[in-house]
Design a protein around this motif. Structure first.
Motif, PDB file in Angstrom:
ATOM      1  N   GLY A  19       6.371  -3.616 -15.720  1.00  0.00           N
ATOM      2  CA  GLY A  19       5.445  -3.954 -16.791  1.00  0.00           C
ATOM      3  C   GLY A  19       6.067  -4.821 -17.857  1.00  0.00           C
ATOM      4  O   GLY A  19       5.347  -5.458 -18.643  1.00  0.00           O
ATOM      5  N   PHE A  20       7.384  -4.877 -17.916  1.00  0.00           N
ATOM      6  CA  PHE A  20       8.077  -5.805 -18.806  1.00  0.00           C
ATOM      7  C   PHE A  20       8.246  -7.172 -18.164  1.00  0.00           C
ATOM      8  O   PHE A  20       8.616  -8.139 -18.849  1.00  0.00           O
ATOM      9  N   ALA A  21       8.027  -7.259 -16.844  1.00  0.00           N
ATOM     10  CA  ALA A  21       8.158  -8.532 -16.139  1.00  0.00           C
ATOM     11  C   ALA A  21       6.834  -9.272 -16.070  1.00  0.00           C
ATOM     12  O   ALA A  21       6.770 -10.482 -16.314  1.00  0.00           O
TER      13      ALA A  21
ATOM     14  N   LEU B   3      -0.433  -1.723 -13.942  1.00  0.00           N
ATOM     15  CA  LEU B   3      -1.297  -1.184 -12.885  1.00  0.00           C
ATOM     16  C   LEU B   3      -0.526  -0.277 -11.937  1.00  0.00           C
ATOM     17  O   LEU B   3      -1.130   0.529 -11.218  1.00  0.00           O
ATOM     18  N   ASN B   4       0.789  -0.407 -11.906  1.00  0.00           N
ATOM     19  CA  ASN B   4       1.594   0.455 -11.040  1.00  0.00           C
ATOM     20  C   ASN B   4       1.541   1.910 -11.469  1.00  0.00           C
ATOM     21  O   ASN B   4       1.982   2.791 -10.725  1.00  0.00           O
ATOM     22  N   ALA B   5       1.022   2.172 -12.658  1.00  0.00           N
ATOM     23  CA  ALA B   5       0.813   3.565 -13.053  1.00  0.00           C
ATOM     24  C   ALA B   5      -0.179   4.251 -12.126  1.00  0.00           C
ATOM     25  O   ALA B   5      -0.201   5.488 -12.039  1.00  0.00           O
ATOM     26  N   GLY B   6      -0.998   3.467 -11.431  1.00  0.00           N
ATOM     27  CA  GLY B   6      -1.940   4.049 -10.475  1.00  0.00           C
ATOM     28  C   GLY B   6      -1.264   4.807  -9.360  1.00  0.00           C
ATOM     29  O   GLY B   6      -1.824   5.785  -8.836  1.00  0.00           O
ATOM     30  N   TYR B   7      -0.062   4.395  -8.966  1.00  0.00           N
ATOM     31  CA  TYR B   7       0.659   5.125  -7.916  1.00  0.00           C
ATOM     32  C   TYR B   7       1.019   6.537  -8.397  1.00  0.00           C
ATOM     33  O   TYR B   7       0.864   7.512  -7.641  1.00  0.00           O
TER      34      TYR B   7
ATOM     35  N   ALA C 167       0.580  12.576 -16.405  1.00  0.00           N
ATOM     36  CA  ALA C 167       0.068  11.797 -17.544  1.00  0.00           C
ATOM     37  C   ALA C 167       1.210  11.181 -18.342  1.00  0.00           C
ATOM     38  O   ALA C 167       1.122  10.019 -18.780  1.00  0.00           O
ATOM     39  N   LEU C 168       2.290  11.925 -18.525  1.00  0.00           N
ATOM     40  CA  LEU C 168       3.433  11.384 -19.256  1.00  0.00           C
ATOM     41  C   LEU C 168       4.089  10.251 -18.484  1.00  0.00           C
ATOM     42  O   LEU C 168       4.503   9.240 -19.082  1.00  0.00           O
ATOM     43  N   ARG C 169       4.192  10.388 -17.167  1.00  0.00           N
ATOM     44  CA  ARG C 169       4.783   9.310 -16.370  1.00  0.00           C
ATOM     45  C   ARG C 169       3.928   8.046 -16.443  1.00  0.00           C
ATOM     46  O   ARG C 169       4.454   6.928 -16.579  1.00  0.00           O
ATOM     47  N   CYS C 170       2.611   8.206 -16.352  1.00  0.00           N
ATOM     48  CA  CYS C 170       1.719   7.049 -16.448  1.00  0.00           C
ATOM     49  C   CYS C 170       1.833   6.391 -17.821  1.00  0.00           C
ATOM     50  O   CYS C 170       1.849   5.160 -17.935  1.00  0.00           O
ATOM     51  N   PHE C 171       1.926   7.225 -18.859  1.00  0.00           N
ATOM     52  CA  PHE C 171       2.055   6.670 -20.208  1.00  0.00           C
ATOM     53  C   PHE C 171       3.348   5.886 -20.356  1.00  0.00           C
ATOM     54  O   PHE C 171       3.372   4.819 -20.984  1.00  0.00           O
ATOM     55  N   CYS C 172       4.434   6.396 -19.773  1.00  0.00           N
ATOM     56  CA  CYS C 172       5.713   5.683 -19.851  1.00  0.00           C
ATOM     57  C   CYS C 172       5.634   4.319 -19.166  1.00  0.00           C
ATOM     58  O   CYS C 172       6.301   3.368 -19.607  1.00  0.00           O
ATOM     59  N   ILE C 173       4.847   4.209 -18.117  1.00  0.00           N
ATOM     60  CA  ILE C 173       4.694   2.919 -17.449  1.00  0.00           C
ATOM     61  C   ILE C 173       3.865   1.965 -18.311  1.00  0.00           C
ATOM     62  O   ILE C 173       4.067   0.744 -18.278  1.00  0.00           O
ATOM     63  N   PHE C 174       2.937   2.500 -19.101  1.00  0.00           N
ATOM     64  CA  PHE C 174       2.142   1.673 -20.013  1.00  0.00           C
ATOM     65  C   PHE C 174       2.943   1.229 -21.240  1.00  0.00           C
ATOM     66  O   PHE C 174       2.596   0.223 -21.875  1.00  0.00           O
ATOM     67  N   VAL C 175       3.983   1.979 -21.595  1.00  0.00           N
ATOM     68  CA  VAL C 175       4.693   1.748 -22.850  1.00  0.00           C
ATOM     69  C   VAL C 175       5.210   0.318 -23.006  1.00  0.00           C
ATOM     70  O   VAL C 175       5.054  -0.290 -24.074  1.00  0.00           O
ATOM     71  N   PRO C 176       5.852  -0.295 -22.000  1.00  0.00           N
ATOM     72  CA  PRO C 176       6.364  -1.658 -22.207  1.00  0.00           C
ATOM     73  C   PRO C 176       5.285  -2.654 -22.618  1.00  0.00           C
ATOM     74  O   PRO C 176       5.496  -3.447 -23.551  1.00  0.00           O
ATOM     75  N   PHE C 177       4.132  -2.635 -21.937  1.00  0.00           N
ATOM     76  CA  PHE C 177       3.069  -3.571 -22.280  1.00  0.00           C
ATOM     77  C   PHE C 177       2.533  -3.293 -23.686  1.00  0.00           C
ATOM     78  O   PHE C 177       2.319  -4.224 -24.476  1.00  0.00           O
ATOM     79  N   ILE C 178       2.332  -2.026 -24.023  1.00  0.00           N
ATOM     80  CA  ILE C 178       1.838  -1.675 -25.357  1.00  0.00           C
ATOM     81  C   ILE C 178       2.852  -2.077 -26.426  1.00  0.00           C
ATOM     82  O   ILE C 178       2.499  -2.617 -27.492  1.00  0.00           O
ATOM     83  N   THR C 179       4.132  -1.840 -26.156  1.00  0.00           N
ATOM     84  CA  THR C 179       5.179  -2.192 -27.116  1.00  0.00           C
ATOM     85  C   THR C 179       5.214  -3.684 -27.374  1.00  0.00           C
ATOM     86  O   THR C 179       5.367  -4.134 -28.521  1.00  0.00           O
ATOM     87  N   PHE C 180       5.058  -4.466 -26.311  1.00  0.00           N
ATOM     88  CA  PHE C 180       5.093  -5.914 -26.475  1.00  0.00           C
ATOM     89  C   PHE C 180       3.887  -6.408 -27.266  1.00  0.00           C
ATOM     90  O   PHE C 180       4.001  -7.345 -28.065  1.00  0.00           O
TER      91      PHE C 180
END
Length: 639
Positions: free
Chosen positions: A343-345, A351-355, A385-398
């Motif tokens: 998500g930083f790339a 969307l990989n949070a879907g896995y 839910a925490l794992r999915c949120f961690c995957i969202f974090v880079p995009f939200i942070t940016f």
């Protein structure tokens, strides 16, 4: 302290502390002893690598022949750090790279042997006395994958140089180097490089979006539209240019060093992405030959030119595919970290949070309805839910970083329009304002050539989805909940919270079946599933795609239930590419989807499908490699 599997080695007793590798020249042991010591230190950790830390242990007092021979006598009592599952998983990774580095088995120390035995036990097959723990599955295939990936990158480099030599670029502004808007500190102008022609040749390859990545690495985010490019690749370029390639600045110039760093990062990342692609394919397809064929297709995919250029596709492919591999391997923390880096790339990395969501959904279902443990299901849902949120974090942070730089500290009249929105998303505004991206905005007659350019990859993607839906409608409609018992037990890491021991272990099938005993609707559905495949086989289906498992007939390979999350992910990506994006970008947008290559590899191996389709797929890949390297490298529009 506990002992590992196998008998303890009484002939050699090593201290349970990290080794000290910083030795005087006179005390340097022979090569075998040094390599054993290095591998041991790598496995045990790097926290104690300081001179004099381990003065009680004298390396010269240990016979290196005895140390090397101990590896074959069984594991010794390991230090507690070696028992950590992460170290065992990393040891398994080292084992899988063993054929490429050709490390002699006699050089491996007993601690490493113990980790290898634990890695095999973690996968469900304890090493027998007659079976070497150093024998990886299809090691020759991994060697082929590495060689193919390297060869494909060299081929793209040769083609790019060839086309740039024969043709004149459409836009010759690539070597221009505009100064940064905000200089970090006043400094005298740099001296001219010693090899300006070489530096200019490297800079000539900085075209299209590569200009943005190099400019961000040099100057940071100075323009609003530059926030469309996420920071992982520029950060890697900056770090590499300031460390490894810093001495080359005086030779070719700083911008050429930035470009060279970008090329190295992207090409090396692609090679590792190919390795992880093969590992993931073997687990999902359960057929090393089909996995190898799919991996070779990935190495020569139609968007290959972008994986060799300064684009974020290589890093995204590495961290998304590698993250899925670690997720399937039950290394959840590593998987979340890798998927978050994807998500930083690229923006679609979130969307990989879907896995993780798919895995959490099935594991919670298993905990509630199979194990009858509601509290366990709650734990699984919270953790997922925490794992999915961690995957969202880079995009939200940016996005927050962009809001901080552009919106904060400005008056209402100076604010950009997106700053005043209820949900200020910089990325969506940039895509719509600067590139005209939106729902059905690309459906114009003048864009017909771009639709034709993207039609091969879209056709392949749509065919792969339709093929899977027609083959397994009950799996798709039920989101995998109606998969057969054998399929769920073979991929228990996805469908069950129980730890998976072996994909073909009868103990797992028996255990899983006993938990489902009495659920007549599920058993009846599995029976109907097997009956349906028998009918398909009797009407001319390909028998090579089937196998007998515990007396039932089961479809393997691409149409297995474990492929479903990748099909769902691809379906969303295809819909986004067709209805929202510039459609010509679909070639590289979809190129990192594993299910595309699994489908192509499966139909190539199927005797019921004409070989003509295999030739067409290879012709399509070769044509787009040639066309892409020709157009892209000379600044002509490609995708």
């Amino acid at each position: 302290m506990g002992f590992g599997p196998g008998r303890a080695n009484s002939a050699l007793v090593l201290p349970h502390r990290p080794f000290n590798c910083f030795l005087p020249l006179a005390q340097i042991p022979p090569p075998q002893h040094f390599v054993s010591r290095f591998v041991s230190t790598s496995v045990l950790g790097f926290s104690s690598l300081r001179p004099g830390r381990d003065s009680a242990f004298k390396p010269s007092t240990v016979d290196h022949h005895q140390l090397s021979a101990a590896a074959g006598k069984g594991p010794i009592p390991p230090p507690s750090a070696v028992r950590h599952p992460l170290l065992i998983l990393l040891t398994q990774d080292i084992l899988e790279f063993y054929p490429f580095f050709s490390l002699p088995k006699s050089l491996l120390c007993p601690h490493f042997t113990y980790c290898l035995s634990q890695a095999k036990m973690a996968s469900g097959s304890s090493p027998s006395p007659s079976e070497s723990p150093f024998k990886p599955l299809k090691s020759s295939h991994q060697t082929i994958v590495l060689k193919t990936a390297i060869f494909s990158r060299l081929l793209l480099l040769i083609l790019t140089l060839l086309w740039r030599t024969l043709l004149t670029p459409y836009d010759t502004s690539a070597p221009l180097n505009p100064t940064c808007l905000h200089e970090r500190s006043p400094s005298p102008p740099p001296a001219p490089p010693l090899l300006p022609s070489l530096g200019s040749a490297i800079e000539n390859g900085v075209v299209w979006d590569s200009v943005y990545f190099v400019q961000i690495a040099e100057c940071g985010y100075e323009y609003e539209q530059s926030y469309a490019f996420l920071p992982l690749l520029p950060a890697c370029i900056f770090i590499l240019s300031c460390s490894v390639f810093a001495p080359l600045v005086s030779l070719i110039g700083y911008r050429a060093v930035l470009a060279l760093s970008g090329y190295v990062v992207c090409n090396v990342a692609f090679i590792f992405a190919a390795v992880y692609f093969y590992r993931l394919s073997v687990i999902i397809l359960k057929d090393p030959n089909t996995a190898l064929r799919a991996c070779v297709l990935f190495c020569f995919n139609p968007a290959s030119i972008f994986y060799s250029s300064i684009y974020s596709e290589s890093l995204y492919a590495l961290f998304s595919i590698g993250g899925c591999y670690y997720l399937i391997s039950r290394a959840n923390n590593i998987a979340v970290f890798w998927l978050a880096l994807s998500g930083f790339a690229r923006s679609n990395g979130f969307l990989n949070a879907g896995y993780c969501g798919f895995q959490t959904m099935h594991q919670a279902y298993d905990a509630v309805f199979i194990k009858k443990r509601a509290f366990l299901a709650l734990q699984i849902l919270i953790g997922g839910a925490l794992r999915c949120f961690c995957i969202f974090v880079p995009f939200i942070t940016f996005q927050a970083y962009g809001y901080y730089n552009i919106c904060l500290g400005r008056s209402s009249g100076e604010m950009r329009p997106w700053c005043k929105a209820r949900i200020p998303l910089l990325y969506n505004y940039i895509q719509s304002h600067y590139w005209g991206v939106g729902f059905l905005t690309y459906f114009e007659l003048k864009q017909l050539p771009n639709f034709l350019l993207a039609s091969p990859i879209l056709s392949l993607a749509v065919c792969s989805i339709i093929y899977y839906v027609k083959a397994r409608p009950e799996i798709v409609l039920s989101l995998g909940f109606r998969a057969s018992v054998e399929e769920k037990s073979s991929m228990a890491v996805i469908f069950s919270f129980e730890k998976s021991h072996s994909s073909n272990s009868p103990q797992i099938s028996e255990k899983y079946s006993s938990k489902r005993h009495g659920i007549t609707s599920e058993n009846k559905m599995a029976e109907n599933h097997n009956l349906r495949w028998r009918k398909k086989l009797s009407h001319g289906g390909d028998p090579a795609e089937y196998r007998i498992v515990d007396g039932s007939l089961e479809k393997l390979g691409y149409t297995s239930a474990s492929t479903l999350p990748f099909i769902l992910h691809l379906s969303f990506m295809v819909a986004t590419a067709i209805f929202f994006m510039h459609v010509q970008v679909a070639t590289r947008f979809l190129s990192a989807s594993p299910s595309l290559y699994w489908f192509a590899s499966s139909i190539m191996a199927s005797s019921s499908v004409s070989k003509r389709w295999g030739y067409m797929i290879w012709a399509y890949c070769c044509a787009y490699i040639l066309l892409g390297s020709l157009l892209f490298s000379n600044f002509y529009p490609f995708t």
